[in-house]
Design an enzyme around this catalytic site. Structure first.
Site, mmCIF file in Angstrom:
data_model
loop_
_atom_site.group_PDB
_atom_site.id
_atom_site.type_symbol
_atom_site.label_atom_id
_atom_site.label_comp_id
_atom_site.label_asym_id
_atom_site.label_seq_id
_atom_site.Cartn_x
_atom_site.Cartn_y
_atom_site.Cartn_z
ATOM 1 N N ASP A 30 37.334 28.593 82.585
ATOM 2 C CA ASP A 30 39.050 28.521 82.348
ATOM 3 C C ASP A 30 39.794 29.259 83.511
ATOM 4 O O ASP A 30 40.747 29.965 83.198
ATOM 5 C CB ASP A 30 39.118 29.570 80.996
ATOM 6 N N ASP A 81 39.352 21.321 76.406
ATOM 7 C CA ASP A 81 40.362 22.273 76.919
ATOM 8 C C ASP A 81 40.441 22.199 78.573
ATOM 9 O O ASP A 81 41.475 22.566 79.135
ATOM 10 C CB ASP A 81 40.054 23.651 76.676
#
Length: 374
Positions: free
Chosen positions: A95, A153
């Site tokens: 991320d 994601d």
């Protein structure tokens, strides 16, 4: 709502957002808010937490709009604090796009800071290093046993790689991003527009071995926030590459998301989960999807754009009317009823910073004042 009425509405909502952040930023300062669980106050996450780009991203949006130096100062201080995980290889994860696109890339785009540029390129190099060429995917998370895991994601982390290629002239970052997006098209997105959260591959051969429910109800269910990530992430890959397959995938996912929405436009955490008492709703999924729908509207042919824009506006108006935390002077969040991870019962039906960010981003798009940090 006419275009003029929509613009007037967006200005009114932006004024509420600005007023709240003007107040809350004085207490939150250069920390990393994640969830509002302490009497309306945001907690402070550790420096390596995946959501730590959203607060500086909100501050950079306000700085661009107001020119107030204190917003820039806080955002820069947050960015500096991210140096600790940036230079600690063993804590970095997939991320980094969320973390440094909305902090360092935003800084570089708005101020031209060479230090911010170097930080973002370092983060992009870390992300590229997670690529598994056998399976064509970016590895998710850390830890033994997860070497072959990839998650939906991560489509939102790809813009950091696309930006790095444009900035350096080196196509390798873009190649990795496109290979991951192609794998997502094949392995994550279903024909009906729903998506898997976690897909597992053999890290040695690259062969798919299965799927996991993750933050959704089950492997074959439809995690609502994951659907929103897919919708927006595919649109962003089309923006950078022009590949119509990505735009078509974004549209298909958008149709699925919008068709599942209840009257108040905020879904439960999973579109296919059986109802149970205390079940988590997720306003953040709606905020992400609304901003993604506006992205699709900007990319789609004019004959199609208006339908995506109308859907986004309907969601945003519902969020403002039913979930906006405007009347509670103690509440620091912008939106009520976000859910981080219902299967683990983690932060259920509370304000969450990424819901706030994407709501703010979408309103900025409607105002015509948006500069993309992705």
């Amino acid at each position: 709502m006419t275009g003029q009425e929509r613009a007037k509405w967006a200005e009114a909502v932006w004024a509420k957002i600005e007023a709240k952040i003007s107040r809350t930023s004085r207490r939150i300062g250069a920390t990393f808010p994640y969830v509002s669980i302490h009497g309306g106050k945001y907690n402070a996450a550790d420096a390596d937490w995946w959501t730590n780009g959203f607060w500086p991203g909100m501050l950079w949006m306000l700085y661009r709009e107001t020119g107030e130096a204190r917003y820039r100062d806080i955002a820069e201080a947050c960015e500096a604090k991210l140096d600790e995980p940036l230079h600690s290889f063993d804590v970095l994860h997939h991320d980094v796009g969320f973390m440094w696109s909305l902090s360092a890339v935003a800084d570089y785009k708005l101020t031209g800071s060479e230090q911010a540029k170097r930080r973002a390129l370092t983060a992009a190099s870390h992300l590229a290093g997670r690529f598994n060429p056998k399976g064509g995917f970016l590895r998710a998370w850390l830890g033994e046993g997860r070497e072959g895991w990839a998650i939906v994601d991560c489509l939102m982390n790809l813009p950091l790689l696309y930006w790095a290629s444009r900035t350096t002239g080196d196509p390798r970052f873009r190649h990795i991003a496109q290979l991951h997006a192609d794998t997502a098209l094949k392995e994550f997105l279903r024909p009906d527009g729903s998506a898997y959260h976690i897909v597992c591959f053999d890290p040695e051969t690259g062969e798919r071995t299965g799927a996991l429910g993750g933050q959704g109800y089950a492997p074959d269910s439809a995690w609502s926030r994951g659907t929103a990530w897919a919708l927006y992430g595919m649109a962003l890959s089309h923006k950078y590459t022009g590949d119509v397959r990505y735009l078509d995938a974004a549209k298909r996912t958008a149709h699925y998301f919008v068709a599942q929405l209840p009257e108040d436009c905020v879904p439960y955490y999973d579109f296919r989960a059986p109802f149970e008492d205390g079940m988590g709703k997720d306003s953040s999924a709606s905020a992400i999807a609304a901003s993604g729908l506006l992205e699709i509207a900007a990319l789609a042919p004019p004959s199609e754009a208006s339908s995506y824009r109308r859907a986004a506006c309907r969601i945003l108006e519902a969020l403002d009317a039913y979930y906006g935390a405007w009347d509670d002077p103690e509440e620091e969040g912008l939106l009520y009823m976000g859910t981080a991870n219902f299967p683990k019962r983690a932060y259920v039906n509370v304000p969450i910073i990424y819901g706030d960010y994407f709501f703010m981003e979408a309103v900025a798009k409607l105002r015509g004042s948006y500069v993309s940090f992705w």
